[in-house]
Design a protein around this motif. Structure first.
Motif, PDB file in Angstrom:
ATOM      1  N   LYS A   9     -14.579   3.215  19.874  1.00 41.86           N
ATOM      2  CA  LYS A   9     -13.752   2.528  18.873  1.00 41.86           C
ATOM      3  C   LYS A   9     -12.992   1.367  19.492  1.00 41.86           C
ATOM      4  O   LYS A   9     -12.804   0.320  18.855  1.00 41.86           O
ATOM      5  N   ASP A  11     -13.151  -2.506  18.215  1.00 42.58           N
ATOM      6  CA  ASP A  11     -11.960  -3.284  17.863  1.00 42.58           C
ATOM      7  C   ASP A  11     -11.758  -4.473  18.784  1.00 42.58           C
ATOM      8  O   ASP A  11     -11.186  -5.493  18.373  1.00 42.58           O
ATOM      9  N   VAL A  57      -4.604  -1.201  14.843  1.00 44.84           N
ATOM     10  CA  VAL A  57      -5.433   0.006  14.861  1.00 44.84           C
ATOM     11  C   VAL A  57      -4.926   1.041  13.863  1.00 44.84           C
ATOM     12  O   VAL A  57      -5.713   1.680  13.150  1.00 44.84           O
ATOM     13  N   ARG A 101      -5.823   0.214  10.307  1.00 48.10           N
ATOM     14  CA  ARG A 101      -7.265   0.225  10.059  1.00 48.10           C
ATOM     15  C   ARG A 101      -7.861   1.629  10.105  1.00 48.10           C
ATOM     16  O   ARG A 101      -8.681   1.981   9.250  1.00 48.10           O
ATOM     17  N   ASP A 102      -7.432   2.442  11.075  1.00 45.33           N
ATOM     18  CA  ASP A 102      -8.096   3.738  11.306  1.00 45.33           C
ATOM     19  C   ASP A 102      -7.217   4.959  11.037  1.00 45.33           C
ATOM     20  O   ASP A 102      -7.753   6.042  10.825  1.00 45.33           O
ATOM     21  N   TYR A 103      -5.897   4.806  11.084  1.00 46.68           N
ATOM     22  CA  TYR A 103      -5.037   5.982  10.953  1.00 46.68           C
ATOM     23  C   TYR A 103      -3.898   5.733   9.950  1.00 46.68           C
ATOM     24  O   TYR A 103      -2.729   6.016  10.242  1.00 46.68           O
ATOM     25  N   HIS A 153      -6.388   4.688  20.317  1.00 41.58           N
ATOM     26  CA  HIS A 153      -7.338   5.514  19.566  1.00 41.58           C
ATOM     27  C   HIS A 153      -7.283   6.967  20.026  1.00 41.58           C
ATOM     28  O   HIS A 153      -7.259   7.885  19.192  1.00 41.58           O
TER      29      HIS A 153
END
Length: 237
Positions: free
Chosen positions: A7, A11, A105, A108-110, A223
């Motif tokens: 990841k 990114d 991040v 976008r992901d969490y 991440h």
């Protein structure tokens, strides 16, 4: 850990992250070049003063003693300057770039990960400065071991891995984890964080690749930290 690295790679190749790549290392190089320009002469003169005992001066003469002093400083700089430049670049990344990277991040992901803000900006700066100073002290203390082949190969990875762990683990979790959760993760996943730091250290020690290493290392820790925090909260429901 492998998923975090993948990841981070994804990114890294975005415009926003690529915009952060060069300036931590270039800023570090400019800083130490500036200091070297103004303090090189004082450093050589100081070493000459220490070496200018009458017996040595009479044996070697002023010219040879001056040359040996300058040569000794050059060798010392070859051993000391690279870790200074690299650790300063990591320090700049941890203090200045990590908040930008974390926000990118996390959104976008969490986005579902609750922010319990167990850390602080002041805590992050203090952690970064203390870790960097401890790293440089450890580097100086282990320099004699560099006379042997295997330690010279292993020590940079172990020391840089420790620095990565200390620098980026705190910043990766400061916004989302509570103090209790941070302590739990440190106990449960401390070894994995350190292995991640050593993996990043392998990149940091490769010429040219070390240009991208600070940002890539920070992304991988964000991440991994957020993923581990999510798992911890899932097990406590």
């Amino acid at each position: 850990m492998g998923e975090a690295l993948l990841k981070a790679t994804r990114d890294f190749f975005t415009a926003r992250m690529l915009g952060l790549v060069l300036w931590p290392l270039l800023g570090s190089i400019l800083l130490w070049s500036f200091l070297g320009h103004f303090f090189w002469s004082d450093l050589v003169n100081g070493l000459q003063h220490l070496a200018a005992v009458p017996a040595l001066k009479n044996l070697l003469g002023d010219r040879l003693l001056h040359w040996l002093s300058a040569f000794s400083v050059s060798i010392a700089l070859l051993l000391i300057v690279p870790p200074l430049v690299q650790s300063t670049a990591l320090l700049i990344t941890a203090i200045v770039a990590m908040p930008v990277m974390l926000e990118y991040v996390a959104q976008r992901d969490y986005p579902q990960l609750e922010r319990r803000k167990g850390g602080s900006v002041t805590g992050g700066v203090w952690n970064a400065l203390a870790a960097t100073l401890a790293y440089l002290l450890l580097w100086l203390l282990t320099l004699p071991l560099w006379l042997f082949g295997i330690p010279a190969i292993i020590l940079p990875v172990l020391l840089n891995g420790w620095l990565n762990d200390r620098l980026f683990r705190y910043d990766a979790l400061a916004q989302h984890a509570s103090r209790e959760e941070y302590a739990l993760l440190r106990r449960r996943a401390g070894g994995s964080f350190y292995l991640l730091g050593c993996s990043a250290a392998l990149i940091q020690l490769v010429p040219l690749l070390n240009l991208i290493a600070p940002v890539y290392s920070g992304l991988s820790f964000i991440h991994f930290g957020c993923a581990e925090l999510g798992k911890l909260r899932a097990t406590r429901l």
